[in-house]
Design a protein around this motif. Structure first.
Motif, mmCIF file in Angstrom:
data_model
loop_
_atom_site.group_PDB
_atom_site.id
_atom_site.type_symbol
_atom_site.label_atom_id
_atom_site.label_comp_id
_atom_site.label_asym_id
_atom_site.label_seq_id
_atom_site.Cartn_x
_atom_site.Cartn_y
_atom_site.Cartn_z
ATOM 1 N N TRP A 170 80.954 -28.869 63.726
ATOM 2 C CA TRP A 170 79.915 -27.402 63.613
ATOM 3 C C TRP A 170 78.596 -27.868 64.448
ATOM 4 O O TRP A 170 78.118 -27.189 65.069
ATOM 5 N N GLN B 59 78.666 -27.401 68.143
ATOM 6 C CA GLN B 59 78.545 -26.027 68.421
ATOM 7 C C GLN B 59 77.299 -25.312 68.176
ATOM 8 O O GLN B 59 76.637 -24.681 68.979
ATOM 9 N N HIS B 60 76.760 -25.910 67.038
ATOM 10 C CA HIS B 60 75.319 -25.270 66.861
ATOM 11 C C HIS B 60 74.334 -25.754 67.806
ATOM 12 O O HIS B 60 73.390 -24.718 68.137
ATOM 13 N N GLU B 61 74.255 -26.919 68.482
ATOM 14 C CA GLU B 61 73.408 -27.242 69.279
ATOM 15 C C GLU B 61 73.620 -26.765 70.540
ATOM 16 O O GLU B 61 72.723 -26.606 71.433
ATOM 17 N N THR C 55 74.296 -23.719 70.896
ATOM 18 C CA THR C 55 73.619 -22.201 71.147
ATOM 19 C C THR C 55 72.053 -22.512 71.313
ATOM 20 O O THR C 55 71.458 -21.418 71.138
ATOM 21 N N ALA D 91 70.140 -24.596 69.495
ATOM 22 C CA ALA D 91 69.437 -25.149 68.202
ATOM 23 C C ALA D 91 68.805 -26.520 68.414
ATOM 24 O O ALA D 91 69.843 -27.468 68.961
ATOM 25 N N ASP E 205 65.611 -26.277 61.761
ATOM 26 C CA ASP E 205 65.813 -26.187 63.442
ATOM 27 C C ASP E 205 64.877 -25.403 63.940
ATOM 28 O O ASP E 205 64.243 -24.288 63.754
ATOM 29 N N VAL F 294 74.550 -23.467 55.263
ATOM 30 C CA VAL F 294 75.704 -24.252 56.086
ATOM 31 C C VAL F 294 76.650 -24.663 55.024
ATOM 32 O O VAL F 294 76.193 -25.728 54.352
ATOM 33 N N MET G 15 78.572 -21.731 59.160
ATOM 34 C CA MET G 15 77.048 -21.253 58.903
ATOM 35 C C MET G 15 77.203 -19.785 58.466
ATOM 36 O O MET G 15 77.693 -19.020 58.972
ATOM 37 N N GLU H 179 74.509 -16.797 58.004
ATOM 38 C CA GLU H 179 73.103 -16.497 58.272
ATOM 39 C C GLU H 179 72.697 -15.289 57.375
ATOM 40 O O GLU H 179 73.616 -14.225 57.290
#
Length: 188
Positions: free
Chosen positions: A36, A39-41, A43, A45, A71, A124, A134, A136
């Motif tokens: 996760w 993948q988050h980074e 984007t 982040a 973040d 999360v 995650m 949102e």
């Protein structure tokens, strides 16, 4: 992450067997979280802070809390703060929190602790089976504004001597910091 888990086990004075039930599932949890995070980074982040203890004045009141993680996210232009609260509950429970809107005040309260008018907030959910998701809260700024208005209204009423209704619902009361002050314990 494995070194951190071992260090905390030692710091907490836990025997090897005390941590065994969690340790058995740890590799799946760790790997799911790291997938996760990658993948988050991707984007855009970027980690900024963790375990952020913060205070925010609200008129004569002061909001106090600890945010799990903040973040910065940016698709274009100025980076936007993303408040993250980690959950280890069933993913369906986390989804239900997001769907509750103004009934779930945790992310809105964390947003109120920051002085940003543009921010994002999400839970999360770190799953036991290696599935980290995650969720949102898209309307967090609006929900924050409603919560702040409600807090100010309730405290103004209390200052004027108005009785307050007990509003506790469900299992949240088991962990409430004002347990014993709330009249819910006396409901019949």
């Amino acid at each position: 992450m494995d070194n951190a888990a071992r260090a905390v086990t030692q710091q907490q004075g836990l025997a090897e067997g005390d941590f065994l039930p969690f340790a058995a599932g740890w590799p799946q949890v760790r790997d799911g979280y790291l997938r996760w995070l990658a993948q988050h980074e991707k984007t855009g982040a970027v980690f900024r802070q963790a375990e952020v203890q913060t205070r925010q004045p609200l008129g004569a009141l002061q909001l106090v809390g600890t945010i799990d993680r903040i973040d910065a996210v940016s698709s274009t232009g100025e980076p936007t703060p993303l408040v993250i609260d980690y959950k280890t509950e069933n993913d369906a429970v986390t989804k239900k929190r997001i769907g509750a809107g103004a009934e779930d005040t945790q992310l809105a309260f964390y947003a109120a602790l920051l002085s940003h008018d543009t921010l994002r907030a999400a839970y999360v959910n770190v799953g036991e089976r290696g599935e980290t998701q995650m969720h949102e809260q898209e309307a967090v700024v609006h929900l924050r504004d409603l919560l702040v208005e409600g807090i100010q209204h309730d405290f103004a009423r209390m200052a004027a001597g108005a009785p307050m209704p007990a509003l506790g619902e469900g299992s949240v009361c088991d962990y409430c910091a004002v347990r014993g002050l709330c009249r819910k314990d006396f409901w019949k």
